[in-house]
Design an enzyme around this catalytic site. Structure first.
Site, PDB file in Angstrom:
ATOM      1  N   GLU A  23       0.734  -1.366   0.047  1.00  0.00           N
ATOM      2  CA  GLU A  23       0.093   0.201  -0.010  1.00  0.00           C
ATOM      3  C   GLU A  23       1.152   1.448  -0.132  1.00  0.00           C
ATOM      4  O   GLU A  23       0.525   2.119  -0.717  1.00  0.00           O
ATOM      5  CB  GLU A  23      -0.966  -0.168   1.304  1.00  0.00           C
ATOM      6  N   HIS A  24       2.061   1.226   0.936  1.00  0.00           N
ATOM      7  CA  HIS A  24       2.058   2.585   1.095  1.00  0.00           C
ATOM      8  C   HIS A  24       4.377   1.810   0.887  1.00  0.00           C
ATOM      9  O   HIS A  24       4.782   1.130   0.947  1.00  0.00           O
ATOM     10  CB  HIS A  24       2.252   3.247   2.282  1.00  0.00           C
ATOM     11  N   ASP A  50      -1.843  10.159   5.237  1.00  0.00           N
ATOM     12  CA  ASP A  50      -2.406   9.784   6.121  1.00  0.00           C
ATOM     13  C   ASP A  50      -3.255  10.614   6.000  1.00  0.00           C
ATOM     14  O   ASP A  50      -5.167  10.969   6.160  1.00  0.00           O
ATOM     15  CB  ASP A  50      -2.285   9.548   6.596  1.00  0.00           C
ATOM     16  N   HIS A  96     -28.544  -8.173 -37.035  1.00  0.00           N
ATOM     17  CA  HIS A  96     -27.219  -6.759 -36.504  1.00  0.00           C
ATOM     18  C   HIS A  96     -26.554  -6.564 -38.225  1.00  0.00           C
ATOM     19  O   HIS A  96     -26.969  -5.247 -38.939  1.00  0.00           O
ATOM     20  CB  HIS A  96     -26.156  -7.404 -35.945  1.00  0.00           C
TER      21      HIS A  96
HETATM   22  N1  LIG Z   1      -6.420   1.023   3.005  1.00  0.00           N
HETATM   23  C1  LIG Z   1      -6.402   2.081   2.968  1.00  0.00           C
HETATM   24  O1  LIG Z   1      -6.486   2.328   2.476  1.00  0.00           O
HETATM   25  C2  LIG Z   1      -7.063   2.146   5.560  1.00  0.00           C
HETATM   26  C3  LIG Z   1      -7.031   3.623   5.170  1.00  0.00           C
HETATM   27  C4  LIG Z   1      -7.158   3.675   6.559  1.00  0.00           C
HETATM   28  C5  LIG Z   1      -7.138   3.124   7.516  1.00  0.00           C
HETATM   29  N2  LIG Z   1      -7.527   1.126   6.918  1.00  0.00           N
HETATM   30  C6  LIG Z   1      -7.525   0.482   7.574  1.00  0.00           C
HETATM   31  O2  LIG Z   1      -8.960   0.608   7.972  1.00  0.00           O
HETATM   32  C7  LIG Z   1      -8.897  -0.274   9.367  1.00  0.00           C
HETATM   33  C8  LIG Z   1      -9.647   0.343  10.394  1.00  0.00           C
HETATM   34  O3  LIG Z   1     -10.171  -0.472  11.478  1.00  0.00           O
HETATM   35  P1  LIG Z   1     -10.950  -0.300  12.517  1.00  0.00           P
HETATM   36  O4  LIG Z   1     -11.630  -1.879  12.901  1.00  0.00           O
HETATM   37  O5  LIG Z   1      -9.847   0.343  13.395  1.00  0.00           O
HETATM   38  O6  LIG Z   1     -12.737   0.082  12.356  1.00  0.00           O
HETATM   39  P2  LIG Z   1     -13.718   0.352  11.736  1.00  0.00           P
HETATM   40  O7  LIG Z   1     -14.655   0.971  11.437  1.00  0.00           O
HETATM   41  O8  LIG Z   1     -13.085  -0.691   9.954  1.00  0.00           O
HETATM   42  O9  LIG Z   1     -13.866  -1.417  11.938  1.00  0.00           O
HETATM   43  C9  LIG Z   1     -15.038  -1.236  12.939  1.00  0.00           C
HETATM   44  C10 LIG Z   1     -16.205  -1.762  12.742  1.00  0.00           C
HETATM   45  O10 LIG Z   1     -15.701  -3.560  12.492  1.00  0.00           O
HETATM   46  C11 LIG Z   1     -16.833  -3.758  13.244  1.00  0.00           C
HETATM   47  N3  LIG Z   1     -16.686  -5.345  13.290  1.00  0.00           N
HETATM   48  C12 LIG Z   1     -15.456  -5.786  14.676  1.00  0.00           C
HETATM   49  N4  LIG Z   1     -15.680  -6.342  15.017  1.00  0.00           N
HETATM   50  C13 LIG Z   1     -16.334  -7.708  14.193  1.00  0.00           C
HETATM   51  C14 LIG Z   1     -16.569  -8.769  14.159  1.00  0.00           C
HETATM   52  N5  LIG Z   1     -16.210  -9.805  15.325  1.00  0.00           N
HETATM   53  N6  LIG Z   1     -17.122  -9.223  13.928  1.00  0.00           N
HETATM   54  C15 LIG Z   1     -18.158  -8.490  12.472  1.00  0.00           C
HETATM   55  N7  LIG Z   1     -18.408  -6.495  13.085  1.00  0.00           N
HETATM   56  C16 LIG Z   1     -17.180  -6.848  13.677  1.00  0.00           C
HETATM   57  C17 LIG Z   1     -17.357  -3.704  14.209  1.00  0.00           C
HETATM   58  O11 LIG Z   1     -19.522  -3.403  13.828  1.00  0.00           O
HETATM   59  C18 LIG Z   1     -17.204  -1.652  14.218  1.00  0.00           C
HETATM   60  O12 LIG Z   1     -18.354  -0.766  13.756  1.00  0.00           O
HETATM   61  C19 LIG Z   1      -7.472  -1.186  10.023  1.00  0.00           C
HETATM   62  O13 LIG Z   1      -7.467  -2.070   9.459  1.00  0.00           O
HETATM   63  C20 LIG Z   1      -6.435   0.468   9.486  1.00  0.00           C
HETATM   64  O14 LIG Z   1      -5.463  -0.347   8.538  1.00  0.00           O
HETATM   65  C21 LIG Z   1      -6.481   1.318   5.582  1.00  0.00           C
HETATM   66  N1  LIG Z   2      -2.638   4.825   6.968  1.00  0.00           N
HETATM   67  C1  LIG Z   2      -3.477   4.561   6.725  1.00  0.00           C
HETATM   68  C2  LIG Z   2      -3.595   4.193   4.957  1.00  0.00           C
HETATM   69  O1  LIG Z   2      -3.790   2.741   5.232  1.00  0.00           O
HETATM   70  C3  LIG Z   2      -4.419   6.101   6.657  1.00  0.00           C
HETATM   71  C4  LIG Z   2      -4.905   7.213   7.892  1.00  0.00           C
HETATM   72  C5  LIG Z   2      -5.256   7.331   8.199  1.00  0.00           C
HETATM   73  N2  LIG Z   2      -5.092   8.535   9.670  1.00  0.00           N
HETATM   74  C6  LIG Z   2      -3.776   7.088  10.021  1.00  0.00           C
HETATM   75  N3  LIG Z   2      -3.860   6.467   9.344  1.00  0.00           N
HETATM   76 ZN   LIG Z   3      -2.297   5.695   8.912  1.00  0.00          ZN
END
Ligand SMILES: NC(=O)c1ccc[n+]([C@@H]2O[C@H](COP(=O)([O-])OP(=O)(O)OC[C@H]3O[C@@H](n4cnc5c(N)ncnc54)[C@H](O)[C@@H]3O)[C@@H](O)[C@H]2O)c1
Ligand SMILES: N[C@H](CO)Cc1c[nH]c[nH+]1
Ligand SMILES: [Zn+2]
Length: 428
Positions: free
Chosen positions: A322-323, A356, A415
Protein backbone atom coordinates in the site's frame (compact mmCIF):
# COMPACT_ATOMS: atom_id res chain seq x y z
CA UNK A 1 19.28 -12.00 -11.81
CA UNK A 2 21.14 -13.67 -8.95
CA UNK A 3 19.68 -12.51 -5.62
CA UNK A 4 21.88 -11.98 -2.59
CA UNK A 5 18.86 -11.17 -0.43
CA UNK A 6 19.01 -12.23 3.23
CA UNK A 7 16.26 -12.12 5.84
CA UNK A 8 17.41 -10.28 8.98
CA UNK A 9 13.98 -10.42 10.65
CA UNK A 10 11.26 -12.80 9.57
CA UNK A 11 7.56 -12.42 10.46
CA UNK A 12 6.30 -14.77 13.15
CA UNK A 13 3.13 -15.18 11.10
CA UNK A 14 3.07 -15.28 7.30
CA UNK A 15 2.12 -11.87 5.92
CA UNK A 16 -1.56 -11.77 5.07
CA UNK A 17 -2.60 -14.40 7.63
CA UNK A 18 -5.61 -13.35 9.58
CA UNK A 19 -5.92 -9.90 8.09
CA UNK A 20 -8.98 -10.47 6.05
CA UNK A 21 -10.67 -12.78 3.63
CA UNK A 22 -10.14 -15.87 5.80
CA UNK A 23 -13.05 -18.30 6.18
CA UNK A 24 -14.17 -16.83 9.53
CA UNK A 25 -14.35 -13.30 8.24
CA UNK A 26 -15.96 -14.41 4.98
CA UNK A 27 -18.68 -16.42 6.71
CA UNK A 28 -19.45 -13.76 9.30
CA UNK A 29 -19.74 -11.08 6.64
CA UNK A 30 -21.92 -13.22 4.38
CA UNK A 31 -24.35 -13.93 7.23
CA UNK A 32 -24.64 -10.23 8.19
CA UNK A 33 -25.22 -9.12 4.59
CA UNK A 34 -27.92 -11.78 4.10
CA UNK A 35 -29.63 -10.75 7.30
CA UNK A 36 -29.59 -7.03 6.43
CA UNK A 37 -31.04 -7.95 3.05
CA UNK A 38 -33.87 -9.92 4.71
CA UNK A 39 -34.64 -7.91 7.85
CA UNK A 40 -33.47 -4.41 6.85
CA UNK A 41 -33.33 -1.85 9.65
CA UNK A 42 -34.07 -4.43 12.35
CA UNK A 43 -30.99 -6.43 11.41
CA UNK A 44 -28.86 -3.29 11.14
CA UNK A 45 -29.88 -2.31 14.66
CA UNK A 46 -29.24 -5.81 16.04
CA UNK A 47 -25.68 -5.93 14.67
CA UNK A 48 -24.95 -2.38 15.76
CA UNK A 49 -25.99 -3.37 19.29
CA UNK A 50 -23.97 -6.57 19.16
CA UNK A 51 -20.71 -5.23 17.73
CA UNK A 52 -20.78 -1.59 18.79
CA UNK A 53 -23.21 -1.47 21.72
CA UNK A 54 -24.93 1.28 19.80
CA UNK A 55 -28.66 1.67 19.30
CA UNK A 56 -29.70 5.35 19.17
CA UNK A 57 -33.19 6.48 18.23
CA UNK A 58 -31.87 7.29 14.76
CA UNK A 59 -28.50 6.45 13.20
CA UNK A 60 -28.88 9.54 11.01
CA UNK A 61 -27.59 12.70 12.67
CA UNK A 62 -29.89 15.71 12.62
CA UNK A 63 -28.57 19.19 11.79
CA UNK A 64 -28.61 20.01 15.50
CA UNK A 65 -26.62 16.93 16.40
CA UNK A 66 -24.06 17.75 13.71
CA UNK A 67 -23.80 21.34 14.97
CA UNK A 68 -23.27 20.04 18.53
CA UNK A 69 -20.42 17.80 17.35
CA UNK A 70 -18.76 20.66 15.44
CA UNK A 71 -19.08 22.92 18.51
CA UNK A 72 -17.37 20.29 20.66
CA UNK A 73 -14.25 20.32 18.51
CA UNK A 74 -11.55 22.81 19.60
CA UNK A 75 -10.94 25.78 17.25
CA UNK A 76 -7.36 24.71 16.49
CA UNK A 77 -8.59 21.31 15.38
CA UNK A 78 -11.21 22.87 13.11
CA UNK A 79 -8.56 25.17 11.64
CA UNK A 80 -6.26 22.22 10.99
CA UNK A 81 -9.10 20.19 9.50
CA UNK A 82 -9.81 23.04 7.12
CA UNK A 83 -6.11 23.16 6.15
CA UNK A 84 -6.01 19.41 5.45
CA UNK A 85 -9.26 19.56 3.50
CA UNK A 86 -7.95 22.42 1.36
CA UNK A 87 -4.94 20.28 0.42
CA UNK A 88 -7.07 17.26 -0.46
CA UNK A 89 -9.48 19.43 -2.47
CA UNK A 90 -6.69 21.25 -4.33
CA UNK A 91 -5.04 18.00 -5.43
CA UNK A 92 -8.37 16.40 -6.36
CA UNK A 93 -9.29 19.47 -8.40
CA UNK A 94 -5.93 19.37 -10.19
CA UNK A 95 -6.53 15.70 -10.99
CA UNK A 96 -10.07 16.45 -12.18
CA UNK A 97 -8.70 19.07 -14.54
CA UNK A 98 -6.65 16.40 -16.33
CA UNK A 99 -9.80 14.45 -17.14
CA UNK A 100 -10.99 16.28 -20.18
CA UNK A 101 -13.87 15.15 -22.34
CA UNK A 102 -12.85 13.99 -25.80
CA UNK A 103 -14.51 14.40 -29.18
CA UNK A 104 -12.61 13.52 -32.36
CA UNK A 105 -13.40 13.04 -36.03
CA UNK A 106 -11.76 9.67 -36.64
CA UNK A 107 -12.93 9.51 -40.29
CA UNK A 108 -14.61 12.20 -42.36
CA UNK A 109 -18.13 12.48 -40.93
CA UNK A 110 -17.50 10.12 -37.96
CA UNK A 111 -17.47 11.78 -34.54
CA UNK A 112 -16.52 9.75 -31.46
CA UNK A 113 -16.33 11.07 -27.95
CA UNK A 114 -16.23 10.33 -24.31
CA UNK A 115 -17.55 12.18 -21.30
CA UNK A 116 -16.81 11.76 -17.59
CA UNK A 117 -20.11 11.57 -15.71
CA UNK A 118 -20.22 11.58 -11.92
CA UNK A 119 -21.86 8.68 -10.12
CA UNK A 120 -25.06 9.97 -8.52
CA UNK A 121 -25.15 8.22 -5.12
CA UNK A 122 -22.11 7.34 -3.06
CA UNK A 123 -21.68 5.70 0.34
CA UNK A 124 -18.51 6.78 2.17
CA UNK A 125 -17.31 4.51 4.96
CA UNK A 126 -15.11 6.31 7.48
CA UNK A 127 -13.46 3.81 9.83
CA UNK A 128 -13.50 4.26 13.55
CA UNK A 129 -13.45 1.01 15.48
CA UNK A 130 -10.00 1.43 17.01
CA UNK A 131 -9.17 5.07 16.18
CA UNK A 132 -11.51 7.81 14.94
CA UNK A 133 -10.15 8.03 11.40
CA UNK A 134 -11.07 11.65 10.87
CA UNK A 135 -8.91 12.04 7.77
CA UNK A 136 -10.79 9.33 5.88
CA UNK A 137 -13.70 11.78 5.73
CA UNK A 138 -11.64 14.23 3.66
CA UNK A 139 -10.39 11.48 1.38
CA UNK A 140 -13.77 10.05 0.44
CA UNK A 141 -16.24 12.89 0.82
CA UNK A 142 -14.23 15.77 -0.66
CA UNK A 143 -13.01 13.69 -3.57
CA UNK A 144 -16.56 12.58 -4.37
CA UNK A 145 -17.80 16.16 -4.22
CA UNK A 146 -15.00 17.43 -6.47
CA UNK A 147 -16.08 14.77 -8.97
CA UNK A 148 -19.63 16.13 -8.82
CA UNK A 149 -21.35 13.35 -6.88
CA UNK A 150 -24.82 14.55 -5.86
CA UNK A 151 -25.46 12.52 -2.74
CA UNK A 152 -22.70 11.39 -0.40
CA UNK A 153 -24.03 9.31 2.47
CA UNK A 154 -21.26 9.05 5.06
CA UNK A 155 -21.11 6.51 7.88
CA UNK A 156 -18.75 5.94 10.79
CA UNK A 157 -18.95 3.83 13.96
CA UNK A 158 -19.55 5.36 17.39
CA UNK A 159 -16.57 6.06 19.60
CA UNK A 160 -16.97 5.06 23.24
CA UNK A 161 -20.74 5.09 22.88
CA UNK A 162 -20.97 8.52 21.26
CA UNK A 163 -20.68 10.11 17.83
CA UNK A 164 -16.99 10.83 17.18
CA UNK A 165 -17.13 14.63 17.18
CA UNK A 166 -14.02 15.38 15.10
CA UNK A 167 -14.97 12.80 12.46
CA UNK A 168 -18.49 14.20 12.24
CA UNK A 169 -17.06 17.72 11.92
CA UNK A 170 -14.73 16.56 9.13
CA UNK A 171 -17.59 14.83 7.28
CA UNK A 172 -19.72 17.94 7.59
CA UNK A 173 -16.98 20.36 6.49
CA UNK A 174 -16.18 18.04 3.60
CA UNK A 175 -19.77 18.35 2.37
CA UNK A 176 -21.41 15.04 3.29
CA UNK A 177 -25.14 15.10 2.55
CA UNK A 178 -26.07 12.52 5.19
CA UNK A 179 -24.09 11.48 8.26
CA UNK A 180 -24.92 8.27 10.10
CA UNK A 181 -23.23 6.88 13.18
CA UNK A 182 -23.14 3.29 12.10
CA UNK A 183 -20.15 1.02 11.61
CA UNK A 184 -18.94 -2.26 10.23
CA UNK A 185 -20.59 -4.70 7.85
CA UNK A 186 -24.08 -3.60 8.87
CA UNK A 187 -23.35 -0.05 7.67
CA UNK A 188 -21.80 -1.12 4.40
CA UNK A 189 -24.57 -3.64 3.70
CA UNK A 190 -27.35 -1.16 4.53
CA UNK A 191 -25.87 1.38 2.11
CA UNK A 192 -25.42 -1.19 -0.63
CA UNK A 193 -28.78 -2.95 -0.49
CA UNK A 194 -30.91 -0.20 1.09
CA UNK A 195 -33.28 -0.50 4.03
CA UNK A 196 -36.56 1.11 5.10
CA UNK A 197 -34.67 4.21 6.25
CA UNK A 198 -31.46 4.15 4.19
CA UNK A 199 -31.61 4.79 0.48
CA UNK A 200 -29.25 2.49 -1.38
CA UNK A 201 -26.14 3.91 -3.04
CA UNK A 202 -24.58 3.12 -6.41
CA UNK A 203 -20.98 3.09 -5.22
CA UNK A 204 -19.24 2.37 -1.93
CA UNK A 205 -15.90 3.86 -1.00
CA UNK A 206 -13.54 4.07 1.92
CA UNK A 207 -11.15 1.99 3.96
CA UNK A 208 -11.91 -0.31 6.85
CA UNK A 209 -10.90 -3.37 8.78
CA UNK A 210 -10.97 -6.90 7.42
CA UNK A 211 -14.77 -7.16 7.92
CA UNK A 212 -15.50 -3.92 6.13
CA UNK A 213 -13.11 -4.76 3.28
CA UNK A 214 -14.65 -8.22 2.89
CA UNK A 215 -18.17 -6.76 2.91
CA UNK A 216 -17.27 -4.44 0.04
CA UNK A 217 -15.74 -7.38 -1.84
CA UNK A 218 -18.88 -9.48 -1.40
CA UNK A 219 -21.23 -6.63 -2.36
CA UNK A 220 -19.28 -5.71 -5.47
CA UNK A 221 -21.43 -6.08 -8.56
CA UNK A 222 -24.62 -5.19 -6.79
CA UNK A 223 -22.89 -1.93 -6.00
CA UNK A 224 -19.67 -0.46 -7.34
CA UNK A 225 -16.64 -0.21 -5.07
CA UNK A 226 -13.53 1.93 -5.19
CA UNK A 227 -11.00 -0.76 -4.24
CA UNK A 228 -10.20 -3.13 -1.41
CA UNK A 229 -8.61 -0.86 1.17
CA UNK A 230 -7.99 -3.12 4.15
CA UNK A 231 -5.46 -3.18 6.98
CA UNK A 232 -2.58 -0.77 6.44
CA UNK A 233 0.82 -1.86 5.09
CA UNK A 234 4.19 -0.12 4.86
CA UNK A 235 7.37 -1.05 3.02
CA UNK A 236 10.53 1.05 3.25
CA UNK A 237 13.38 0.83 0.77
CA UNK A 238 16.50 2.34 2.36
CA UNK A 239 20.23 2.62 1.82
CA UNK A 240 22.87 3.71 4.32
CA UNK A 241 22.06 7.39 3.87
CA UNK A 242 19.18 7.28 6.33
CA UNK A 243 19.27 6.76 10.08
CA UNK A 244 17.45 4.05 11.98
CA UNK A 245 15.47 6.49 14.11
CA UNK A 246 13.50 7.69 11.10
CA UNK A 247 13.04 4.20 9.65
CA UNK A 248 11.83 2.74 12.94
CA UNK A 249 9.45 5.64 13.54
CA UNK A 250 7.89 5.21 10.11
CA UNK A 251 7.55 1.42 10.45
CA UNK A 252 5.93 1.68 13.88
CA UNK A 253 3.78 4.58 12.73
CA UNK A 254 1.86 2.28 10.43
CA UNK A 255 2.20 -0.88 12.56
CA UNK A 256 0.09 0.87 15.18
CA UNK A 257 -2.94 0.62 12.86
CA UNK A 258 -3.57 -2.94 13.98
CA UNK A 259 -1.91 -6.19 14.99
CA UNK A 260 -2.17 -7.53 11.44
CA UNK A 261 -0.55 -4.55 9.70
CA UNK A 262 2.71 -5.61 8.02
CA UNK A 263 5.75 -3.32 8.20
CA UNK A 264 8.77 -4.22 6.07
CA UNK A 265 12.23 -2.75 5.64
CA UNK A 266 14.23 -3.64 2.53
CA UNK A 267 17.73 -2.26 2.79
CA UNK A 268 21.14 -2.43 1.17
CA UNK A 269 22.76 -1.60 4.51
CA UNK A 270 23.40 -4.33 7.08
CA UNK A 271 24.24 -1.63 9.63
CA UNK A 272 20.85 0.02 9.13
CA UNK A 273 19.05 -3.35 9.34
CA UNK A 274 20.48 -4.13 12.79
CA UNK A 275 20.21 -0.54 14.02
CA UNK A 276 16.53 -0.51 13.02
CA UNK A 277 15.86 -3.69 15.03
CA UNK A 278 17.38 -2.05 18.10
CA UNK A 279 15.67 1.27 17.45
CA UNK A 280 12.25 -0.36 17.17
CA UNK A 281 12.69 -1.98 20.58
CA UNK A 282 13.73 1.41 21.98
CA UNK A 283 10.85 3.33 20.43
CA UNK A 284 8.25 0.77 21.51
CA UNK A 285 9.02 1.68 25.10
CA UNK A 286 6.78 4.58 25.89
CA UNK A 287 4.71 4.41 22.70
CA UNK A 288 1.09 4.48 23.94
CA UNK A 289 0.05 2.14 21.13
CA UNK A 290 2.94 -0.28 21.72
CA UNK A 291 0.54 -3.10 22.53
CA UNK A 292 -0.74 -3.01 18.94
CA UNK A 293 2.39 -1.88 17.11
CA UNK A 294 4.58 -4.35 19.03
CA UNK A 295 2.38 -7.30 18.08
CA UNK A 296 2.19 -6.14 14.46
CA UNK A 297 5.99 -5.80 14.34
CA UNK A 298 6.64 -9.15 15.97
CA UNK A 299 4.09 -11.05 13.89
CA UNK A 300 4.27 -9.25 10.56
CA UNK A 301 7.46 -7.15 10.67
CA UNK A 302 10.27 -8.07 8.28
CA UNK A 303 13.76 -6.83 7.45
CA UNK A 304 15.42 -7.90 4.20
CA UNK A 305 19.04 -7.19 3.38
CA UNK A 306 19.52 -6.93 -0.39
CA UNK A 307 22.58 -6.60 -2.61
CA UNK A 308 21.46 -3.46 -4.42
CA UNK A 309 18.50 -1.21 -5.12
CA UNK A 310 17.52 -3.28 -8.15
CA UNK A 311 16.95 -6.27 -5.84
CA UNK A 312 14.99 -4.01 -3.54
CA UNK A 313 12.81 -2.90 -6.45
CA UNK A 314 12.10 -6.48 -7.51
CA UNK A 315 11.01 -7.36 -3.97
CA UNK A 316 8.93 -4.18 -3.58
CA UNK A 317 7.13 -4.79 -6.87
CA UNK A 318 6.44 -8.41 -5.94
CA UNK A 319 4.94 -7.38 -2.59
CA UNK A 320 2.90 -4.53 -4.14
CA UNK A 321 2.43 -2.76 -0.82
CA UNK A 322 0.00 0.00 0.00
CA UNK A 323 2.67 2.50 1.07
CA UNK A 324 6.27 2.46 -0.15
CA UNK A 325 8.82 4.90 1.27
CA UNK A 326 12.07 5.44 -0.62
CA UNK A 327 14.71 6.54 1.85
CA UNK A 328 17.76 6.52 -0.41
CA UNK A 329 20.18 9.16 -1.66
CA UNK A 330 18.35 9.80 -4.95
CA UNK A 331 14.78 8.71 -4.23
CA UNK A 332 13.28 9.68 -7.59
CA UNK A 333 14.79 6.59 -9.28
CA UNK A 334 11.76 4.76 -7.87
CA UNK A 335 9.35 6.78 -10.02
CA UNK A 336 10.90 5.24 -13.12
CA UNK A 337 11.55 1.78 -11.73
CA UNK A 338 8.66 0.74 -9.45
CA UNK A 339 5.23 -0.13 -10.75
CA UNK A 340 3.31 -1.82 -7.90
CA UNK A 341 2.45 0.48 -4.99
CA UNK A 342 -0.52 2.45 -3.71
CA UNK A 343 1.43 5.58 -2.84
CA UNK A 344 5.11 6.41 -3.04
CA UNK A 345 6.90 8.62 -0.51
CA UNK A 346 10.12 10.02 -1.93
CA UNK A 347 12.90 10.93 0.47
CA UNK A 348 13.26 11.76 4.14
CA UNK A 349 11.24 14.95 3.83
CA UNK A 350 7.96 13.12 3.76
CA UNK A 351 6.40 10.16 5.53
CA UNK A 352 3.25 8.05 5.31
CA UNK A 353 1.63 10.07 8.10
CA UNK A 354 1.77 13.19 5.87
CA UNK A 355 -0.16 11.34 3.19
CA UNK A 356 -2.51 9.86 5.79
CA UNK A 357 -3.68 13.20 7.08
CA UNK A 358 -2.41 16.40 5.65
CA UNK A 359 -0.47 16.73 2.44
CA UNK A 360 -3.32 16.21 -0.02
CA UNK A 361 -2.80 12.87 -1.79
CA UNK A 362 -5.52 10.34 -1.03
CA UNK A 363 -4.91 7.85 1.76
CA UNK A 364 -7.48 5.29 0.65
CA UNK A 365 -5.13 2.82 -0.98
CA UNK A 366 -5.02 -0.80 -2.17
CA UNK A 367 -3.84 -3.50 0.24
CA UNK A 368 -3.08 -7.23 0.03
CA UNK A 369 -1.49 -7.00 -3.42
CA UNK A 370 -4.26 -4.88 -4.93
CA UNK A 371 -1.60 -2.41 -6.05
CA UNK A 372 -0.79 -4.85 -8.87
CA UNK A 373 -3.99 -3.80 -10.61
CA UNK A 374 -5.30 -0.63 -8.98
CA UNK A 375 -4.18 2.70 -7.68
CA UNK A 376 -5.88 4.37 -4.74
CA UNK A 377 -9.04 6.39 -4.45
CA UNK A 378 -9.08 9.53 -6.59
CA UNK A 379 -11.53 11.75 -8.33
CA UNK A 380 -11.53 9.51 -11.41
CA UNK A 381 -13.03 6.61 -9.42
CA UNK A 382 -16.22 8.64 -8.98
CA UNK A 383 -16.52 9.33 -12.70
CA UNK A 384 -17.93 7.01 -15.32
CA UNK A 385 -16.18 7.44 -18.64
CA UNK A 386 -18.97 6.95 -21.16
CA UNK A 387 -18.71 7.13 -24.92
CA UNK A 388 -20.89 8.42 -27.75
CA UNK A 389 -20.80 8.41 -31.52
CA UNK A 390 -22.35 10.22 -34.45
CA UNK A 391 -22.06 9.55 -38.18
CA UNK A 392 -23.11 11.66 -41.15
CA UNK A 393 -25.02 9.92 -43.98
CA UNK A 394 -22.00 9.45 -46.26
CA UNK A 395 -19.87 8.02 -43.50
CA UNK A 396 -22.76 5.84 -42.35
CA UNK A 397 -23.08 4.23 -45.79
CA UNK A 398 -19.34 3.49 -45.83
CA UNK A 399 -19.14 2.12 -42.30
CA UNK A 400 -22.38 0.21 -42.80
CA UNK A 401 -21.01 -1.89 -45.66
CA UNK A 402 -17.98 -2.99 -43.67
CA UNK A 403 -19.96 -3.51 -40.53
CA UNK A 404 -22.58 -5.66 -42.28
CA UNK A 405 -19.84 -7.98 -43.59
CA UNK A 406 -18.30 -8.19 -40.11
CA UNK A 407 -21.70 -9.02 -38.57
CA UNK A 408 -22.22 -11.88 -41.01
CA UNK A 409 -18.83 -13.41 -40.19
CA UNK A 410 -20.22 -13.77 -36.67
CA UNK A 411 -23.63 -15.02 -37.92
CA UNK A 412 -25.40 -11.93 -36.60
CA UNK A 413 -27.91 -11.50 -39.42
CA UNK A 414 -30.10 -9.10 -37.43
CA UNK A 415 -27.14 -6.86 -36.74
CA UNK A 416 -26.15 -6.99 -40.41
CA UNK A 417 -29.60 -5.89 -41.53
CA UNK A 418 -29.49 -2.87 -39.21
CA UNK A 419 -26.41 -1.86 -41.23
CA UNK A 420 -27.95 -2.75 -44.60
CA UNK A 421 -30.91 -0.49 -44.01
CA UNK A 422 -28.58 2.45 -43.52
CA UNK A 423 -26.42 1.62 -46.50
CA UNK A 424 -29.58 1.56 -48.64
CA UNK A 425 -30.86 4.80 -47.19
CA UNK A 426 -27.65 6.80 -47.23
CA UNK A 427 -25.89 5.59 -50.39
CA UNK A 428 -25.92 8.55 -52.74
N1 LIG B 1 -6.02 0.78 3.10
C1 LIG B 1 -6.41 1.97 3.43
O1 LIG B 1 -6.51 2.84 2.59
C2 LIG B 1 -6.73 2.30 4.85
C3 LIG B 1 -6.91 3.63 5.23
C4 LIG B 1 -7.29 3.90 6.54
C5 LIG B 1 -7.49 2.85 7.42
N2 LIG B 1 -7.30 1.57 6.99
C6 LIG B 1 -7.56 0.44 7.87
O2 LIG B 1 -8.88 0.59 8.39
C7 LIG B 1 -8.98 -0.24 9.52
C8 LIG B 1 -9.85 0.42 10.57
O3 LIG B 1 -10.27 -0.61 11.41
P1 LIG B 1 -11.13 -0.42 12.69
O4 LIG B 1 -11.46 -1.77 13.20
O5 LIG B 1 -10.44 0.52 13.59
O6 LIG B 1 -12.43 0.35 12.22
P2 LIG B 1 -13.60 -0.03 11.21
O7 LIG B 1 -14.53 1.12 11.27
O8 LIG B 1 -13.07 -0.45 9.89
O9 LIG B 1 -14.31 -1.31 11.83
C9 LIG B 1 -15.02 -1.23 13.01
C10 LIG B 1 -16.28 -2.04 12.89
O10 LIG B 1 -15.97 -3.42 12.69
C11 LIG B 1 -17.07 -4.17 13.16
N3 LIG B 1 -16.55 -5.38 13.81
C12 LIG B 1 -15.61 -5.44 14.77
N4 LIG B 1 -15.44 -6.73 15.16
C13 LIG B 1 -16.30 -7.48 14.42
C14 LIG B 1 -16.58 -8.88 14.35
N5 LIG B 1 -15.95 -9.77 15.12
N6 LIG B 1 -17.53 -9.30 13.47
C15 LIG B 1 -18.17 -8.42 12.68
N7 LIG B 1 -17.94 -7.08 12.71
C16 LIG B 1 -17.00 -6.62 13.57
C17 LIG B 1 -17.84 -3.32 14.15
O11 LIG B 1 -19.17 -3.18 13.71
C18 LIG B 1 -17.13 -1.97 14.12
O12 LIG B 1 -18.03 -0.89 13.99
C19 LIG B 1 -7.56 -0.56 9.96
O13 LIG B 1 -7.30 -1.90 9.64
C20 LIG B 1 -6.72 0.37 9.09
O14 LIG B 1 -5.44 -0.14 8.82
C21 LIG B 1 -6.94 1.29 5.73
N1 LIG C 1 -2.42 4.79 6.98
C1 LIG C 1 -3.82 4.78 6.59
C2 LIG C 1 -3.92 4.32 5.15
O1 LIG C 1 -3.71 3.00 5.07
C3 LIG C 1 -4.51 6.09 6.67
C4 LIG C 1 -4.54 6.74 7.99
C5 LIG C 1 -5.40 7.71 8.39
N2 LIG C 1 -5.08 8.02 9.65
C6 LIG C 1 -4.05 7.33 10.03
N3 LIG C 1 -3.71 6.56 9.00
ZN1 LIG D 1 -1.82 5.51 8.89
Amino acid sequence: MHSTSRVIKAPAVATGDGDGGGPDVRGTVEAIIDDVRRRGDTAVRDYSERFDQWSPESFLLSEDEIARCVAEVPDQVIEDLRFCQRQVRAFAEAQRATMTDVEVETLPGVRLGHRHLPIANVGAYVPGGRYPMVASAHMSVITAKVAGVERVAAVTPPLAGRPPAATVAAMHLAGADEIRILGGVQAVAALAVGTETIERVDFLVGPGNAYVAEAKRQLFGEVGIDLIAGPTEILIVADDSVDAELVAADLLGQAEHGPTSPAILVTTSEGLAHATLREIERQLVGLPTADIAGVAWEQHGEIHLVGDLEEAAVLADALAFEHVEILTREPRWALERLRNYGALFLGEGTTVAYGDKTIGTNHVLPTRGGARYSGGLWVGKFLKTVTYQECDPRASAEIGEICARQCRIENFEGHARSCDVRVERFRS
